[in-house]
Design an enzyme around this catalytic site. Structure first.
Site, PDB file in Angstrom:
ATOM      1  N   ASN A   1       0.835  -1.215   0.000  1.00 19.96           N
ATOM      2  CA  ASN A   1       0.000   0.000   0.000  1.00 19.96           C
ATOM      3  C   ASN A   1       0.866   1.259   0.000  1.00 19.96           C
ATOM      4  O   ASN A   1       0.589   2.222  -0.709  1.00 19.96           O
ATOM      5  CB  ASN A   1      -0.921   0.016   1.229  1.00 19.96           C
TER       6      ASN A   1
ATOM      7  N   ARG B   1       2.366  10.830   4.521  1.00 17.82           N
ATOM      8  CA  ARG B   1       3.376  10.188   3.675  1.00 17.82           C
ATOM      9  C   ARG B   1       3.691  11.065   2.455  1.00 17.82           C
ATOM     10  O   ARG B   1       4.854  11.230   2.093  1.00 17.82           O
ATOM     11  CB  ARG B   1       2.865   8.802   3.225  1.00 17.82           C
TER      12      ARG B   1
ATOM     13  N   ASP C   1      -6.558   3.719   8.392  1.00 19.41           N
ATOM     14  CA  ASP C   1      -7.225   4.687   7.511  1.00 19.41           C
ATOM     15  C   ASP C   1      -8.731   4.808   7.775  1.00 19.41           C
ATOM     16  O   ASP C   1      -9.292   5.898   7.685  1.00 19.41           O
ATOM     17  CB  ASP C   1      -7.031   4.293   6.034  1.00 19.41           C
TER      18      ASP C   1
ATOM     19  N   GLY D   1      -4.255  -0.135   7.219  1.00 16.34           N
ATOM     20  CA  GLY D   1      -3.925   0.255   8.600  1.00 16.34           C
ATOM     21  C   GLY D   1      -5.092   0.938   9.293  1.00 16.34           C
ATOM     22  O   GLY D   1      -6.196   0.409   9.343  1.00 16.34           O
TER      23      GLY D   1
ATOM     24  N   ASP E   1       8.684   5.256   8.079  1.00 18.17           N
ATOM     25  CA  ASP E   1       8.073   4.733   9.296  1.00 18.17           C
ATOM     26  C   ASP E   1       6.989   5.714   9.723  1.00 18.17           C
ATOM     27  O   ASP E   1       7.175   6.927   9.676  1.00 18.17           O
ATOM     28  CB  ASP E   1       9.093   4.537  10.422  1.00 18.17           C
TER      29      ASP E   1
END
Ligand code: IMP
Length: 193
Positions: free
Chosen positions: A15, A181, A155, A153, A72
């Site tokens: 992803n 990100r 989201d 995750g 991360d």
């Protein structure tokens, strides 16, 4: 603008790879760990997001000796003093998945009025043997229940500030306009350009 550069993206998370491939300019070629047929789990034992990002980049750099970056990310919830933070991936335990992590978080936030949270990404880049880090943060709040099918995750329980939809209701391109990100990777792109 630089001519052409190969960069390994030190992640096994498809992803993250999808999101980043949609932002990266044509002159940057992303090499995934899958392309390198590397499927070991890279340890994430540091106690900061930055520490883990740097560790992952160094780990792959030492193996392949090629320019590399890692990502991360942690979800920091205000009413939980920044939890799960660096422990976001294994919040409910080592063997748990995203649903378990979400359930644990929603339980802990039950009855809390303050649902403010933020995603924080640190990207660590090793290029020409030097380490550089780039941060991306997005503020928002934790929903009462998961909504949406996209993303991964946490989201489905995160609604970015100013939006009426969760991250999991947005397309990759929509998420990329504002996400933690994308903010970090745009800084990286700026740096290498
Ligand atoms: P890591 O950066 O791969 O260590 O991710 C830590 C945890 O945060 C994992 O549970 C991921 O699924 C989750 N996570 C990372 N990035 C995102 C994101 O963009 N949205 C939602 N969850 C994420």
């Amino acid at each position: 603008m630089i001519k052409h550069i190969d960069l390994i993206f030190a992640t096994g998370n498809q992803n993250k790879l999808l999101e980043i491939n949609k932002i990266i300019p044509n002159n940057v070629k992303i090499i995934s760990l899958k392309d390198l047929k590397f499927s070991d789990d890279i340890p994430e034992n540091e106690n900061t997001i930055e520490g883990n990002a740097i560790y992952k980049a160094k780990y792959i750099y030492n193996k392949f000796n090629t320019n590399v970056f890692s990502d991360d990310t942690g979800l920091e919830v205000e009413a939980l003093n920044g939890e799960p933070g660096v422990y976001s991936a294994r919040y409910a335990g080592e063997a748990c998945d995203s649903n378990d992590n979400i359930n644990k978080l929603l339980k802990k936030l039950n009855k809390k009025k303050n649902r403010n949270a933020r995603f924080k990404t640190i990207i660590a880049l090793i290029i020409k043997n030097k380490i550089h880090t780039f941060e991306g943060i997005i503020n928002g709040e934790i929903l009462k229940n998961p909504i949406g099918e996209n993303g991964f995750g946490y989201d489905s329980i995160f609604r970015p500030a100013g939006y009426s939809k969760s991250f999991a209701e947005l397309s990759i391109n929509e998420k990329n306009i504002i996400s933690h990100r994308s903010l970090a990777i745009k800084k990286l792109i700026n740096f290498i350009s």
